[in-house]
Design a protein around this motif. Structure first.
Motif, short mmCIF file in Angstrom:
data_model
loop_
_atom_site.label_atom_id
_atom_site.label_comp_id
_atom_site.label_asym_id
_atom_site.label_seq_id
_atom_site.Cartn_x
_atom_site.Cartn_y
_atom_site.Cartn_z
N ARG A 183 0.84 -1.21 0.00
CA ARG A 183 0.00 0.00 0.00
C ARG A 183 0.88 1.26 0.00
NH1 ARG A 183 -5.22 1.22 0.82
NH2 ARG A 183 -5.73 3.07 2.03
N THR A 184 1.93 1.27 0.79
CA THR A 184 2.84 2.41 0.84
C THR A 184 3.62 2.53 -0.47
OG1 THR A 184 3.03 2.13 3.23
CG2 THR A 184 4.68 3.51 2.18
N ALA A 185 4.04 1.39 -1.02
CA ALA A 185 4.75 1.40 -2.30
C ALA A 185 3.84 1.96 -3.41
CB ALA A 185 5.22 0.00 -2.65
N LEU A 186 2.56 1.60 -3.39
CA LEU A 186 1.63 2.13 -4.38
C LEU A 186 1.41 3.63 -4.20
CD1 LEU A 186 -1.00 -0.75 -4.51
CD2 LEU A 186 0.60 -0.07 -6.32
N ALA A 187 1.36 4.07 -2.97
CA ALA A 187 1.26 5.52 -2.72
C ALA A 187 2.47 6.23 -3.31
CB ALA A 187 1.13 5.79 -1.22
#
Length: 187
Positions: free
Chosen positions: A129-133
């Motif tokens: 999720r953080t990588a996608l952000a």
């Protein structure tokens, strides 16, 4: 034929009709709304860079709708919508000679670069999720959010402050679920 048998035949016909409609809707969703183009390149770079192929398909679908000629308002290009500075960074890391942003219109190049970048961001941050952000807003901005008491705890992103990025991450997560459901037998 008696009344009971006619009712039974009508019910069977109705069930068959509903089943055919459901199959047709699933086929339409799978082939038109959620295609799986470029599967050879997706599979190749998924394996090479250790990124879930369903994630790659979800990003391509959200970013470009599988249009290799897509260009965003921010001048991001290709299937995986890589912008100028990110493209230069990735090309340098991958040793791509003579890189120009126009190379991103080549599906193989876009998928290779975008998948490598997803892998890079996955190693940089603690969660997908953080990588996608970071794919959407940039790793520098995400690092600022993580360091902020309002959005992170110093190591993890707890809340995404930008609605655009929050919506983007949710869009990718939804697409992953849809692709897994529609193509469970193939992916």
């Amino acid at each position: 034929m008696n009344v009971k048998k006619r009712k039974k035949n009508r019910m069977a016909g109705l069930i068959l009709a509903l089943l055919l409609i459901a199959i047709g809707a699933a086929w339409y969703a799978a082939t038109v709304v959620f295609p799986i183009g470029y599967l050879d390149a997706v599979g190749k770079y998924s394996e090479e860079y250790g990124v879930d192929r369903v994630l790659i398909l979800a990003v391509i679908h959200a970013e470009s709708g599988f249009d290799p000629e897509a260009v965003s308002a921010a001048d991001a290009r290709g299937l995986m919508q890589i912008n100028g500075s990110t493209g230069i960074f990735i090309a340098g890391k991958l040793g791509i000679e003579g890189y120009t942003q126009d190379k991103l219109y080549d599906p193989e190049t876009s998928i290779r670069m975008g998948t490598w970048y997803l892998s890079y961001l996955g190693r940089l941050f603690s969660t997908e999720r953080t990588a996608l952000a970071a794919y959407n807003a940039g790793p520098g901005r995400v690092r600022e959010w993580i360091a902020s008491d309002d959005y992170g705890d110093g190591e993890n992103l707890l809340q995404i402050p930008y609605a655009e990025t929050r919506d983007y991450v949710e869009k990718i997560e939804l697409r992953k679920k849809i692709y897994r459901l529609l193509y469970f037998w193939k992916l």
